[in-house]
Design a protein around this motif. Structure first.
Motif, PDB file in Angstrom:
ATOM      1  N   ASP A   1       1.632   3.797   1.902  1.00  0.00           N
ATOM      2  CA  ASP A   1       1.528   4.414   3.220  1.00  0.00           C
ATOM      3  C   ASP A   1       2.868   4.287   3.933  1.00  0.00           C
ATOM      4  O   ASP A   1       3.772   3.577   3.489  1.00  0.00           O
ATOM      5  CB  ASP A   1       0.393   3.796   4.050  1.00  0.00           C
ATOM      6  CG  ASP A   1       0.532   2.296   4.226  1.00  0.00           C
ATOM      7  OD1 ASP A   1       1.676   1.817   4.418  1.00  0.00           O
ATOM      8  OD2 ASP A   1      -0.489   1.592   4.168  1.00  0.00           O
TER       9      ASP A   1
ATOM     10  N   GLN B   1      -1.204  -0.980  -4.059  1.00  0.00           N
ATOM     11  CA  GLN B   1      -2.657  -0.991  -3.987  1.00  0.00           C
ATOM     12  C   GLN B   1      -3.189   0.436  -4.100  1.00  0.00           C
ATOM     13  O   GLN B   1      -2.758   1.324  -3.368  1.00  0.00           O
ATOM     14  CB  GLN B   1      -3.110  -1.629  -2.678  1.00  0.00           C
ATOM     15  CG  GLN B   1      -4.593  -1.902  -2.588  1.00  0.00           C
ATOM     16  CD  GLN B   1      -4.944  -2.625  -1.296  1.00  0.00           C
ATOM     17  OE1 GLN B   1      -4.411  -2.324  -0.244  1.00  0.00           O
ATOM     18  NE2 GLN B   1      -5.846  -3.592  -1.395  1.00  0.00           N
ATOM     19  N   GLN B   2      -4.107   0.637  -5.017  1.00  0.00           N
ATOM     20  CA  GLN B   2      -4.662   1.972  -5.240  1.00  0.00           C
ATOM     21  C   GLN B   2      -5.450   2.442  -4.023  1.00  0.00           C
ATOM     22  O   GLN B   2      -6.208   1.683  -3.426  1.00  0.00           O
ATOM     23  CB  GLN B   2      -5.576   1.962  -6.469  1.00  0.00           C
ATOM     24  CG  GLN B   2      -6.074   3.337  -6.882  1.00  0.00           C
ATOM     25  CD  GLN B   2      -6.919   3.282  -8.152  1.00  0.00           C
ATOM     26  OE1 GLN B   2      -7.626   2.308  -8.381  1.00  0.00           O
ATOM     27  NE2 GLN B   2      -6.833   4.303  -8.966  1.00  0.00           N
ATOM     28  N   TYR B   3      -5.253   3.701  -3.695  1.00  0.00           N
ATOM     29  CA  TYR B   3      -5.966   4.290  -2.563  1.00  0.00           C
ATOM     30  C   TYR B   3      -7.332   4.785  -3.032  1.00  0.00           C
ATOM     31  O   TYR B   3      -7.499   5.139  -4.202  1.00  0.00           O
ATOM     32  CB  TYR B   3      -5.149   5.454  -2.003  1.00  0.00           C
ATOM     33  CG  TYR B   3      -5.609   5.952  -0.653  1.00  0.00           C
ATOM     34  CD1 TYR B   3      -5.227   5.283   0.512  1.00  0.00           C
ATOM     35  CD2 TYR B   3      -6.409   7.079  -0.539  1.00  0.00           C
ATOM     36  CE1 TYR B   3      -5.638   5.734   1.752  1.00  0.00           C
ATOM     37  CE2 TYR B   3      -6.825   7.538   0.703  1.00  0.00           C
ATOM     38  CZ  TYR B   3      -6.439   6.858   1.843  1.00  0.00           C
ATOM     39  OH  TYR B   3      -6.847   7.308   3.064  1.00  0.00           O
TER      40      TYR B   3
ATOM     41  N   TYR C   1      -1.288   9.795   0.021  1.00  0.00           N
ATOM     42  CA  TYR C   1      -1.113   8.605  -0.818  1.00  0.00           C
ATOM     43  C   TYR C   1      -0.086   8.880  -1.907  1.00  0.00           C
ATOM     44  O   TYR C   1       0.834   8.090  -2.133  1.00  0.00           O
ATOM     45  CB  TYR C   1      -2.457   8.217  -1.430  1.00  0.00           C
ATOM     46  CG  TYR C   1      -2.363   7.254  -2.587  1.00  0.00           C
ATOM     47  CD1 TYR C   1      -2.185   5.895  -2.368  1.00  0.00           C
ATOM     48  CD2 TYR C   1      -2.459   7.698  -3.910  1.00  0.00           C
ATOM     49  CE1 TYR C   1      -2.103   5.000  -3.420  1.00  0.00           C
ATOM     50  CE2 TYR C   1      -2.373   6.812  -4.971  1.00  0.00           C
ATOM     51  CZ  TYR C   1      -2.193   5.464  -4.724  1.00  0.00           C
ATOM     52  OH  TYR C   1      -2.108   4.596  -5.763  1.00  0.00           O
TER      53      TYR C   1
ATOM     54  N   ASN D   1      -8.398  -0.397  -6.729  1.00  0.00           N
ATOM     55  CA  ASN D   1      -9.315  -0.648  -5.619  1.00  0.00           C
ATOM     56  C   ASN D   1     -10.641  -1.074  -6.235  1.00  0.00           C
ATOM     57  O   ASN D   1     -11.346  -0.272  -6.839  1.00  0.00           O
ATOM     58  CB  ASN D   1      -9.487   0.607  -4.764  1.00  0.00           C
ATOM     59  CG  ASN D   1     -10.247   0.321  -3.485  1.00  0.00           C
ATOM     60  OD1 ASN D   1     -11.285  -0.342  -3.501  1.00  0.00           O
ATOM     61  ND2 ASN D   1      -9.741   0.816  -2.375  1.00  0.00           N
TER      62      ASN D   1
ATOM     63  N   THR E   1      -9.924   7.319  -3.773  1.00  0.00           N
ATOM     64  CA  THR E   1      -9.851   8.746  -4.062  1.00  0.00           C
ATOM     65  C   THR E   1     -11.126   9.458  -3.634  1.00  0.00           C
ATOM     66  O   THR E   1     -12.173   8.849  -3.452  1.00  0.00           O
ATOM     67  CB  THR E   1      -9.625   8.986  -5.568  1.00  0.00           C
ATOM     68  OG1 THR E   1     -10.658   8.307  -6.294  1.00  0.00           O
ATOM     69  CG2 THR E   1      -8.276   8.449  -6.003  1.00  0.00           C
TER      70      THR E   1
ATOM     71  N   ARG F   1       3.523   7.081  -2.394  1.00  0.00           N
ATOM     72  CA  ARG F   1       3.707   6.295  -3.612  1.00  0.00           C
ATOM     73  C   ARG F   1       4.952   6.761  -4.362  1.00  0.00           C
ATOM     74  O   ARG F   1       5.670   5.944  -4.945  1.00  0.00           O
ATOM     75  CB  ARG F   1       2.477   6.403  -4.517  1.00  0.00           C
ATOM     76  CG  ARG F   1       2.521   5.403  -5.668  1.00  0.00           C
ATOM     77  CD  ARG F   1       1.248   5.381  -6.480  1.00  0.00           C
ATOM     78  NE  ARG F   1       1.086   6.568  -7.296  1.00  0.00           N
ATOM     79  CZ  ARG F   1       0.206   6.670  -8.289  1.00  0.00           C
ATOM     80  NH1 ARG F   1      -0.602   5.661  -8.563  1.00  0.00           N
ATOM     81  NH2 ARG F   1       0.108   7.775  -8.992  1.00  0.00           N
TER      82      ARG F   1
ATOM     83  N   SER G   1       0.864  -1.174   0.000  1.00  0.00           N
ATOM     84  CA  SER G   1       0.000   0.000   0.000  1.00  0.00           C
ATOM     85  C   SER G   1       0.902   1.226   0.000  1.00  0.00           C
ATOM     86  O   SER G   1       2.061   1.152   0.411  1.00  0.00           O
ATOM     87  CB  SER G   1      -0.898   0.033   1.240  1.00  0.00           C
ATOM     88  OG  SER G   1      -1.825  -1.028   1.223  1.00  0.00           O
TER      89      SER G   1
END
Length: 336
Positions: free
Chosen positions: A176, A233-235, A250, A282, A237, A254, A174
């Protein structure tokens, strides 16, 4: 045969979902015989890959379940021996198109066994080395093109044994702060493990030459040149005035991932094209829908509940996962 571990000591990164969907991708798109070995005591991969009646039958009777799961392969090691039982209880995942060696909640009790085995390896004991490298023994004993190990979020002794016995590994992430720390942790520990293993392997060769040769213990670990890269992993939005905008934190994290991943670049596989394997979308409600149907994202249909706006979303998700599969295949050196 190739073996690949999906690993991150940070949880919540979509690792199991990605591992299972990539197993389906390689089985269907590359016509490979694929085996998924569920090494996570939480058994999430087993529940996703197998229909409910199958995994309920597996775990309904605690006494019988050990002979129907990965614990059977490890029964000699559980008893203190170093042999891997290669008469494996395998199950077919019809929707995913792969086979499964199911996990077991009791895998966690093996942490102490593998921890002591590692200590024995460091002392130059062949049996400790064989127990530590059980995953490689298991993978080489089966007739599959690709063996995928799904690991839980831990840097414990069980996961160490799987990583050191695997040919390749990748790190789903992720964007983060804690995923960045995870990269540092993995890099630090891989370096330490590989160094300690090679030193101990030298001792075993010198003092137990016959045992070393007969036991199939490598001088160096394949995983030392087996890092394939990472996915992000896409956050989720936020919608502002009808426009989706990325969350600042994010994007900030990234952007740091490529540089921070360099801690693992020294273990990069020779076939790697790009360590950045791709952005995992996601997929919102599509993931629980796939879990309920025990199906890969690519195999979902209106009969499974994909309706309305989900139809176009589903096409985008499938396309993105195929891109990730193609990049992973390139890094594995698998042709199209």
């Amino acid at each position: 045969m190739q073996s690949l571990a999906f690993f991150n000591n940070k949880g919540g990164v979509g690792k199991t979902t990605l591992a299972c969907n990539m197993a389906s991708y390689f089985a269907r798109e590359h016509d490979l015989n694929v085996l998924v070995v569920d090494c996570d005591p939480q058994c999430n991969a087993s529940q996703l890959l197998l229909a409910e009646e199958m995994w309920e039958d597996l775990y309904a009777n605690r006494r019988d379940s050990s002979n129907k799961t990965l614990l059977k392969a490890l029964r000699h090691i559980r008893a203190g021996d170093s042999q891997v039982d290669t008469d494996l209880p395998l199950y077919k995942s019809e929707r995913f198109g792969c086979d499964v060696l199911a996990g077991h909640p009791g895998l966690s009790i093996l942490e102490d066994r593998f921890s002591s085995s590692w200590g024995e390896l460091l002392q130059g004991t062949p049996g400790g080395a064989r127990r530590t490298l059980w995953a490689g023994t298991l993978a080489s004993s089966v007739r599959y093109d690709l063996v995928i190990f799904d690991l839980g979020p831990s840097l414990g002794a069980l996961n160490r044994s799987v990583l050191l016995g695997s040919e390749f590994f990748m790190t789903p992430m992720s964007a983060d702060l804690f995923s960045l720390y995870a990269l540092d942790n993995i890099g630090t520990w891989i370096k330490s493990w590989v160094r300690d293993y090679e030193r101990s392997a030298k001792t075993i060769r010198e003092e137990h030459d016959d045992d070393f040769v007969e036991g199939g213990l490598p001088e160096t670990l394949p995983v030392a040149s087996g890092y394939l890269g990472y996915t992000v992993q896409q956050y989720v939005t936020k919608n502002t005035g009808g426009q989706l905008r990325a969350v600042n934190a994010y994007d900030r994290y990234r952007r740091q991932i490529p540089e921070r991943a360099q801690v693992l670049a020294e273990y990069q596989a020779p076939s790697v094209v790009d360590l950045n394997i791709g952005l995992v979308p996601n997929m919102f409600s599509m993931v629980p829908l796939a879990q309920a149907q025990h199906a890969p994202i690519s195999d979902l249909t209106p009969a499974d509940g994909v309706r309305g706006a989900q139809v176009s979303q589903h096409k985008r998700y499938v396309a993105r996962l195929r891109e990730i599969g193609q990049r992973l295949a390139e890094n594995l050196g698998i042709g199209g």
